[in-house]
Design an enzyme around this catalytic site. Structure first.
Site, PDB file in Angstrom:
ATOM      1  N   LYS A   1      68.544  84.576  46.240  1.00 23.87           N
ATOM      2  CA  LYS A   1      69.822  83.999  45.855  1.00 23.87           C
ATOM      3  C   LYS A   1      69.520  82.731  45.059  1.00 23.87           C
ATOM      4  CE  LYS A   1      74.332  84.578  46.792  1.00 23.87           C
ATOM      5  NZ  LYS A   1      75.078  85.820  46.978  1.00 23.87           N
TER       6      LYS A   1
ATOM      7  N   GLY B   1      93.477  89.698  47.328  1.00 21.46           N
ATOM      8  CA  GLY B   1      92.697  89.388  46.123  1.00 21.46           C
ATOM      9  C   GLY B   1      92.135  90.627  45.458  1.00 21.46           C
TER      10      GLY B   1
HETATM   11  P1  NAD Z   1      89.551  86.862  45.961  1.00 22.87           P
HETATM   12  O1  NAD Z   1      89.308  85.415  45.763  1.00 22.87           O
HETATM   13  O2  NAD Z   1      89.950  87.692  44.788  1.00 22.87           O
HETATM   14  O3  NAD Z   1      90.679  87.079  47.087  1.00 22.87           O
HETATM   15  C1  NAD Z   1      90.728  86.352  48.262  1.00 22.87           C
HETATM   16  C2  NAD Z   1      92.196  86.151  48.576  1.00 22.87           C
HETATM   17  O4  NAD Z   1      92.306  85.611  49.899  1.00 22.87           O
HETATM   18  C3  NAD Z   1      92.901  85.152  47.656  1.00 22.87           C
HETATM   19  O5  NAD Z   1      94.025  85.785  47.089  1.00 22.87           O
HETATM   20  C4  NAD Z   1      93.296  83.989  48.575  1.00 22.87           C
HETATM   21  O6  NAD Z   1      94.535  83.416  48.210  1.00 22.87           O
HETATM   22  C5  NAD Z   1      93.411  84.712  49.907  1.00 22.87           C
HETATM   23  N1  NAD Z   1      93.295  83.854  51.087  1.00 22.87           N
HETATM   24  C6  NAD Z   1      92.466  82.794  51.310  1.00 22.87           C
HETATM   25  N2  NAD Z   1      92.666  82.311  52.557  1.00 22.87           N
HETATM   26  C7  NAD Z   1      93.612  83.085  53.130  1.00 22.87           C
HETATM   27  C8  NAD Z   1      94.242  83.098  54.405  1.00 22.87           C
HETATM   28  N3  NAD Z   1      93.925  82.196  55.346  1.00 22.87           N
HETATM   29  N4  NAD Z   1      95.197  84.036  54.660  1.00 22.87           N
HETATM   30  C9  NAD Z   1      95.533  84.948  53.721  1.00 22.87           C
HETATM   31  N5  NAD Z   1      94.960  84.985  52.491  1.00 22.87           N
HETATM   32  C10 NAD Z   1      94.025  84.060  52.199  1.00 22.87           C
HETATM   33  O7  NAD Z   1      88.215  87.438  46.645  1.00 22.87           O
HETATM   34  P2  NAD Z   1      87.679  88.926  46.670  1.00 22.87           P
HETATM   35  O8  NAD Z   1      86.738  89.135  45.541  1.00 22.87           O
HETATM   36  O9  NAD Z   1      88.822  89.861  46.880  1.00 22.87           O
HETATM   37  O10 NAD Z   1      86.762  88.881  47.977  1.00 22.87           O
HETATM   38  C11 NAD Z   1      87.331  88.827  49.264  1.00 22.87           C
HETATM   39  C12 NAD Z   1      86.246  88.579  50.279  1.00 22.87           C
HETATM   40  O11 NAD Z   1      85.249  89.615  50.195  1.00 22.87           O
HETATM   41  C13 NAD Z   1      85.475  87.273  50.070  1.00 22.87           C
HETATM   42  O12 NAD Z   1      85.071  86.758  51.325  1.00 22.87           O
HETATM   43  C14 NAD Z   1      84.238  87.714  49.303  1.00 22.87           C
HETATM   44  O13 NAD Z   1      83.143  86.826  49.496  1.00 22.87           O
HETATM   45  C15 NAD Z   1      83.961  89.060  49.936  1.00 22.87           C
HETATM   46  N6  NAD Z   1      83.222  89.971  49.077  1.00 22.87           N
HETATM   47  C16 NAD Z   1      83.708  90.319  47.871  1.00 22.87           C
HETATM   48  C17 NAD Z   1      82.992  91.178  47.061  1.00 22.87           C
HETATM   49  C18 NAD Z   1      83.522  91.624  45.718  1.00 22.87           C
HETATM   50  O14 NAD Z   1      83.007  92.590  45.158  1.00 22.87           O
HETATM   51  N7  NAD Z   1      84.536  90.955  45.177  1.00 22.87           N
HETATM   52  C19 NAD Z   1      81.757  91.707  47.496  1.00 22.87           C
HETATM   53  C20 NAD Z   1      81.292  91.351  48.779  1.00 22.87           C
HETATM   54  C21 NAD Z   1      82.037  90.477  49.547  1.00 22.87           C
END
Ligand code: NAD
Length: 384
Positions: free
Chosen positions: A93, A195
């Site tokens: 990383k 999200g």
């Molecule tokens: P994103 O930022 O697009 O969406 C996250 C959403 O969560 C946002 O809309 C935010 O407003 C909302 N949020 C934050 N706190 C909240 C709460 N307390 N209650 C309700 N909603 C809340 O992120 P993403 O890409 O959809 O990823 C989501 C999770 O999955 C993250 O933890 C990320 O690290 C993990 N992840 C994502 C990927 C990927 O491919 N995008 C891969 C592995 C892990």
């Protein structure tokens, strides 16, 4: 530009070496460039299975110590994630210290790319928090050791749809373990966060005829997703305790803690968010005591990693999807192992990851000329 190591500048401070030793890291590289203000750290945790792969995160860390701890923690996590996912990759990383809105630019990202190139493939970079798909194009100008490129450049693009597909596989495996059937018809899935991952996941769940409850701090996002797929939208503080078959955290880490766990009504927790357990030992055990099936986050959300990893062999979407489908079997195996050995599921997943590393280390211990000689001697052997 120079590859400088703060370790040698502070020889009296041995805390970083202690951290490296206790977490068994192979190498940490401090990258500094005055002209661009680049301060980056690349951590290579383990390359037993293959070159280390992991995203570069750009974040305004409060201190350099905080950045070091984050990169050590995240790179070790990548070793376990790749190992359980069955990839021929190690864990690495990188972090760039600074606010992406203020200091991110072409020169800084290309300089970071030079450092990645200097490691000659021991570390392959990808996108992470604060770094976008289009930023990877700058990094690519300076190194071939980069994944997560846009589709038009032969890359895999946004990983979110594949992450969501992997989460669907994980939910099905857990439902099967709980009910004996994969069917999600009329099952209720309560999703925290609307999200990027959730927007794809809700579509998949809709196709499976599941009932979806969704919440987001941004009410408009949750409303719009709910409206598109006929889901129910509730306030963010009600989602943890929603009556559901699956609680699906897809927002931030640390959501499974001493306050939330007693409130959870769902018998299964399976979602994309990273680092869901605030404390693995304590909160993992609390979930076992409450008889809640917890699907380890680093296994269920590996779809994104599997997707970028497939770029290394020439990206093929259907092949990547096939690989991600295997998350179903991997999770089934973890859940079975956990119940057979009376282990928390995260510990069962770690055991599988560590076994594979140990076995591969053993295979590599066998002498073969090509793996033991480089340079002139290696050439002589390869000519035979
Ligand atoms: P994103 O930022 O697009 O969406 C996250 C959403 O969560 C946002 O809309 C935010 O407003 C909302 N949020 C934050 N706190 C909240 C709460 N307390 N209650 C309700 N909603 C809340 O992120 P993403 O890409 O959809 O990823 C989501 C999770 O999955 C993250 O933890 C990320 O690290 C993990 N992840 C994502 C990927 C990927 O491919 N995008 C891969 C592995 C892990």
């Amino acid at each position: 530009m120079s590859l400088s190591s703060e370790l040698t500048q502070n020889p009296s401070d041995d805390s970083i070496f202690s951290s490296l030793t206790s977490s068994e890291h192979e190498q940490i590289v401090f990258c500094s460039d005055n002209r661009t203000d680049l301060k980056a750290i690349i951590a290579i945790h383990n390359t037993v299975l293959g070159p280390s792969l992991g995203g570069v995160r750009m974040w305004p860390y409060a201190s350099e110590t905080e950045a070091v701890h984050d990169v050590l923690r995240l790179s070790k996590g990548m070793t376990y994630k790749a190992s359980v996912a069955g990839l021929q990759l190690g864990g690495g990383k990188a972090v760039i210290i600074g606010d992406p809105k203020k200091i991110k630019n072409e020169a800084l990202l290309r300089t970071f790319g030079r450092y990645v190139e200097s490691l000659a493939g021991r570390y392959i970079t990808a996108q992470d928090v604060g770094v976008h798909v289009h930023d990877m194009e700058w990094i690519r100008q300076e190194t071939k050791y980069v994944t997560g490129l846009p589709r038009r450049l032969g890359g895999s693009g946004d990983p979110s749809p594949m992450t969501a597909y992997g989460v669907l596989m994980g939910i099905k495996a857990a439902i099967n373990k709980h009910t004996g059937s994969d069917s999600l018809e009329n099952k209720t899935i309560a999703i925290q966060g609307a999200g990027k991952v959730s927007s794809h996941l809700v579509k998949f769940l809709y196709e499976e005829q599941a009932r979806v409850i969704v919440s987001d701090l941004d009410q408009d996002k949750a409303d719009s997703l709910a409206k598109t797929y006929g889901a129910e939208c509730i306030e963010p503080d009600r989602i943890v305790s929603a009556e559901a078959d699956v609680f699906c955290p897809c927002a931030l880490g640390g959501i499974l803690n001493s306050i939330t766990i007693p409130l959870i009504k769902a018998p299964i927790i399976a979602g994309a968010a990273n680092n869901q357990l605030k404390d693995e030992q304590e909160h993992g055990s609390m979930l076992v005591d409450r008889d809640i099936i917890y699907v380890p986050d680093f296994v269920i959300n590996a779809g994104g990693l599997i997707n970028v990893a497939s770029e290394l062999e020439g990206y093929d979407e259907s092949h990547a999807r096939g690989q991600i489908t295997k998350i179903y079997d991997i999770i089934h195996h973890i859940l079975d192992l956990a119940s057979d050995k009376q282990l928390p599921t995260w510990a069962a997943a770690n055991e599988i990851a560590e076994d594979r590393l140990q076995n591969t280390r053993h295979i590599h211990a066998m002498y073969t000329p090509s793996s033991h000689f480089s340079g002139r001697l290696g050439e002589l052997y390869s000519r035979k």
